[in-house]
Write a protein that holds these residues in place. Sequence first.
Motif, PDB file in Angstrom:
ATOM      1  N   LYS A 122      49.419  32.820  35.542  1.00  0.00           N
ATOM      2  CA  LYS A 122      48.622  31.627  35.816  1.00  0.00           C
ATOM      3  C   LYS A 122      47.277  31.779  35.122  1.00  0.00           C
ATOM      4  O   LYS A 122      46.658  32.839  35.160  1.00  0.00           O
ATOM      5  CB  LYS A 122      48.419  31.447  37.316  1.00  0.00           C
ATOM      6  CG  LYS A 122      49.712  31.217  38.093  1.00  0.00           C
ATOM      7  CD  LYS A 122      49.441  31.061  39.584  1.00  0.00           C
ATOM      8  CE  LYS A 122      50.745  30.856  40.353  1.00  0.00           C
ATOM      9  NZ  LYS A 122      50.504  30.730  41.822  1.00  0.00           N
ATOM     10  N   LEU A 123      46.836  30.703  34.483  1.00  0.00           N
ATOM     11  CA  LEU A 123      45.545  30.721  33.814  1.00  0.00           C
ATOM     12  C   LEU A 123      44.435  30.768  34.852  1.00  0.00           C
ATOM     13  O   LEU A 123      44.416  29.989  35.805  1.00  0.00           O
ATOM     14  CB  LEU A 123      45.390  29.478  32.930  1.00  0.00           C
ATOM     15  CG  LEU A 123      44.116  29.403  32.100  1.00  0.00           C
ATOM     16  CD1 LEU A 123      44.048  30.543  31.106  1.00  0.00           C
ATOM     17  CD2 LEU A 123      44.029  28.065  31.377  1.00  0.00           C
ATOM     18  N   ASP A 124      43.482  31.673  34.662  1.00  0.00           N
ATOM     19  CA  ASP A 124      42.378  31.812  35.615  1.00  0.00           C
ATOM     20  C   ASP A 124      41.174  32.370  34.868  1.00  0.00           C
ATOM     21  O   ASP A 124      41.256  32.737  33.695  1.00  0.00           O
ATOM     22  CB  ASP A 124      42.788  32.749  36.761  1.00  0.00           C
ATOM     23  CG  ASP A 124      42.024  32.440  38.047  1.00  0.00           C
ATOM     24  OD1 ASP A 124      40.883  31.928  37.957  1.00  0.00           O
ATOM     25  OD2 ASP A 124      42.558  32.716  39.123  1.00  0.00           O
ATOM     26  N   SER A 125      40.079  32.447  35.565  1.00  0.00           N
ATOM     27  CA  SER A 125      38.883  33.057  34.991  1.00  0.00           C
ATOM     28  C   SER A 125      39.063  34.568  34.923  1.00  0.00           C
ATOM     29  O   SER A 125      40.010  35.126  35.470  1.00  0.00           O
ATOM     30  CB  SER A 125      37.660  32.711  35.842  1.00  0.00           C
ATOM     31  OG  SER A 125      37.841  33.193  37.170  1.00  0.00           O
ATOM     32  N   SER A 126      38.138  35.236  34.250  1.00  0.00           N
ATOM     33  CA  SER A 126      38.217  36.679  34.120  1.00  0.00           C
ATOM     34  C   SER A 126      38.180  37.349  35.488  1.00  0.00           C
ATOM     35  O   SER A 126      37.610  36.828  36.455  1.00  0.00           O
ATOM     36  CB  SER A 126      37.051  37.186  33.263  1.00  0.00           C
ATOM     37  OG  SER A 126      37.002  38.601  33.275  1.00  0.00           O
ATOM     38  N   ASN A 127      38.807  38.515  35.553  1.00  0.00           N
ATOM     39  CA  ASN A 127      38.787  39.298  36.798  1.00  0.00           C
ATOM     40  C   ASN A 127      37.480  40.054  36.973  1.00  0.00           C
ATOM     41  O   ASN A 127      37.256  40.651  38.020  1.00  0.00           O
ATOM     42  CB  ASN A 127      39.947  40.299  36.792  1.00  0.00           C
ATOM     43  CG  ASN A 127      41.293  39.619  36.773  1.00  0.00           C
ATOM     44  OD1 ASN A 127      41.705  39.020  37.752  1.00  0.00           O
ATOM     45  ND2 ASN A 127      41.988  39.689  35.643  1.00  0.00           N
ATOM     46  N   GLU A 181      33.325  40.268  37.099  1.00  0.00           N
ATOM     47  CA  GLU A 181      32.101  39.518  37.355  1.00  0.00           C
ATOM     48  C   GLU A 181      31.102  39.745  36.227  1.00  0.00           C
ATOM     49  O   GLU A 181      31.037  40.830  35.641  1.00  0.00           O
ATOM     50  CB  GLU A 181      31.453  39.986  38.671  1.00  0.00           C
ATOM     51  CG  GLU A 181      32.297  39.736  39.913  1.00  0.00           C
ATOM     52  CD  GLU A 181      32.152  38.316  40.423  1.00  0.00           C
ATOM     53  OE1 GLU A 181      31.553  37.480  39.710  1.00  0.00           O
ATOM     54  OE2 GLU A 181      32.632  38.054  41.541  1.00  0.00           O
ATOM     55  N   LYS A 186      36.162  41.100  40.562  1.00  0.00           N
ATOM     56  CA  LYS A 186      36.034  40.013  41.526  1.00  0.00           C
ATOM     57  C   LYS A 186      36.861  40.273  42.775  1.00  0.00           C
ATOM     58  O   LYS A 186      37.943  40.870  42.713  1.00  0.00           O
ATOM     59  CB  LYS A 186      36.473  38.692  40.885  1.00  0.00           C
ATOM     60  CG  LYS A 186      35.516  38.157  39.834  1.00  0.00           C
ATOM     61  CD  LYS A 186      36.013  36.832  39.286  1.00  0.00           C
ATOM     62  CE  LYS A 186      35.042  36.292  38.239  1.00  0.00           C
ATOM     63  NZ  LYS A 186      35.530  35.022  37.648  1.00  0.00           N
ATOM     64  N   ARG A 221      41.078  40.023  43.548  1.00  0.00           N
ATOM     65  CA  ARG A 221      41.894  40.295  42.366  1.00  0.00           C
ATOM     66  C   ARG A 221      42.592  41.645  42.518  1.00  0.00           C
ATOM     67  O   ARG A 221      42.002  42.611  43.001  1.00  0.00           O
ATOM     68  CB  ARG A 221      41.039  40.277  41.100  1.00  0.00           C
ATOM     69  CG  ARG A 221      40.265  38.977  40.901  1.00  0.00           C
ATOM     70  CD  ARG A 221      41.201  37.782  40.729  1.00  0.00           C
ATOM     71  NE  ARG A 221      40.488  36.517  40.700  1.00  0.00           N
ATOM     72  CZ  ARG A 221      40.053  35.924  39.587  1.00  0.00           C
ATOM     73  NH1 ARG A 221      40.227  36.509  38.419  1.00  0.00           N
ATOM     74  NH2 ARG A 221      39.449  34.759  39.645  1.00  0.00           N
ATOM     75  N   ASP A 280      46.340  42.165  38.143  1.00  0.00           N
ATOM     76  CA  ASP A 280      45.573  41.115  37.468  1.00  0.00           C
ATOM     77  C   ASP A 280      44.714  41.718  36.359  1.00  0.00           C
ATOM     78  O   ASP A 280      44.655  41.205  35.238  1.00  0.00           O
ATOM     79  CB  ASP A 280      44.661  40.387  38.463  1.00  0.00           C
ATOM     80  CG  ASP A 280      45.438  39.608  39.508  1.00  0.00           C
ATOM     81  OD1 ASP A 280      46.583  39.227  39.230  1.00  0.00           O
ATOM     82  OD2 ASP A 280      44.886  39.381  40.603  1.00  0.00           O
ATOM     83  N   GLU A 308      44.925  41.405  32.112  1.00  0.00           N
ATOM     84  CA  GLU A 308      43.767  40.896  31.368  1.00  0.00           C
ATOM     85  C   GLU A 308      43.371  41.875  30.257  1.00  0.00           C
ATOM     86  O   GLU A 308      43.066  41.469  29.129  1.00  0.00           O
ATOM     87  CB  GLU A 308      42.579  40.652  32.292  1.00  0.00           C
ATOM     88  CG  GLU A 308      41.360  40.133  31.522  1.00  0.00           C
ATOM     89  CD  GLU A 308      40.196  39.751  32.415  1.00  0.00           C
ATOM     90  OE1 GLU A 308      39.127  39.426  31.883  1.00  0.00           O
ATOM     91  OE2 GLU A 308      40.359  39.777  33.656  1.00  0.00           O
TER      92      GLU A 308
END
Length: 456
Positions: free
Chosen positions: A333-338, A340, A359, A362, A366, A370
Amino acid sequence: MFPRLKLARNLLTDDGVIFLSIDENEIENLKKLCNEIFGEENFIGCAGRITKKSNNKGDFWSPNFDYILTYAKNVNLTPQFSGGANVENYKLIEQEGPRKGEKYQLVRLYMSTIRNRNPEQRFWIDCPDGSKIIPPGSTFPPERPNLGDGIWRWSRKTFEENKDKIVVKRVKSSNLLDENKNPAKWNVYTKTYLNDVLENSSAKPNSFIENHINQIGSHELNKLNIPFDYSKPTSLIKYLMEVSKFKEGIILDFFSGSASTADAVLQYNNEDKNNRKFIMVQIPEEIDEKSKAFKEGFYNICEIGKERIRRAGDKILEESNNKDLDIGFKVFKLDSSNLEKWDPDYNNLQQSLTIDNIKEGRTNEDLVYEIMLKYGIDLTYPIEQIDNIYSIGFGALIICLDNNITKDITNQILKLTNNSSTSRVVFKDSGFKSDADKTNIKEILKTNNIDEFITI
């Protein structure tokens, strides 16, 4: 569409092609976009496809076909399309020899439509019972044949060089002659292998596609008990793969829907024993709460696609008993970076320097994927996990997500790298027990020719 098509062009291999299915309402706009992105010189053509046999919609014409626009990344590097073989005719299977297991059909060596006076194409062929046969005619070797005398499709030289493809069969009726000029009891055939036809066919596919209507796609979904409308038939996707000679690599579907393309790839791999891969991309559009799909527990289109791939794979394995067929797939699934972004607390700088920058919520998996993406590593590579250490691609990449790491961990990491100097080793920057341990680990790895020491 523009950014999606731009990305599609960048992802294509230099000899790759893209097929775009569109109806008459948007074809002109789509072609303008594609001409700008791919270049007019890379426009391969446009095919029409019958989508339904009957249709009562429309005010004037009842629309029953759509278009398939086709563009190349570089038309000069793209293999020419072949017309596709009538696979149903290839019912025989080679039982022995180097081509064992290949499908073939028998084609008569003599055809009455072939006419010339080449003496090298009119010669005797020996039969299993000791008799000889030749096409009908009034002249016999070594005489030069008259025009109208039967000749073989092959010359004597070609015949001698390809005896492994010759089959002489006893038949009830033959238009050949024996050595006594009587009707023969035998006929001669050549083996035509399906793989050769697919590889060498010079015929071009018709730009009007008739045998892949949408109703076939609906029947396929019904057999899998998948509730979904407007699915394209897998036969269409297989046909496009066949004519474009797509035998290996990755096929990407930007609008995967119910994942017809994935189903087609699995079927095609099973049929010709290749190992094509697929990437399906689909926005998780929500399903209407009143629909049958929603009532069966499917809340977005992606869930339908995933379940179809599972059921289709199981069905193929059950029907073919091909244990070597890979039906596995992974879902992302497309998501923001893990990770911070670092936002230091200047009132408590020491705490900011040591805080974990992953984050909340996560998982290690995950983060592993990445990192693989950022290093351009194939997501299908095997991953071996030992505690919180992950070995990707048999040691090509090592990711250690443990905490309170000391130099004692280096022995375990070195075993996983298989003593390869090309290995990368990634650690959490906050995972070391002390700065001294971090320095010692780096030096130990460097001593063992592993220079890529990375912290995140």
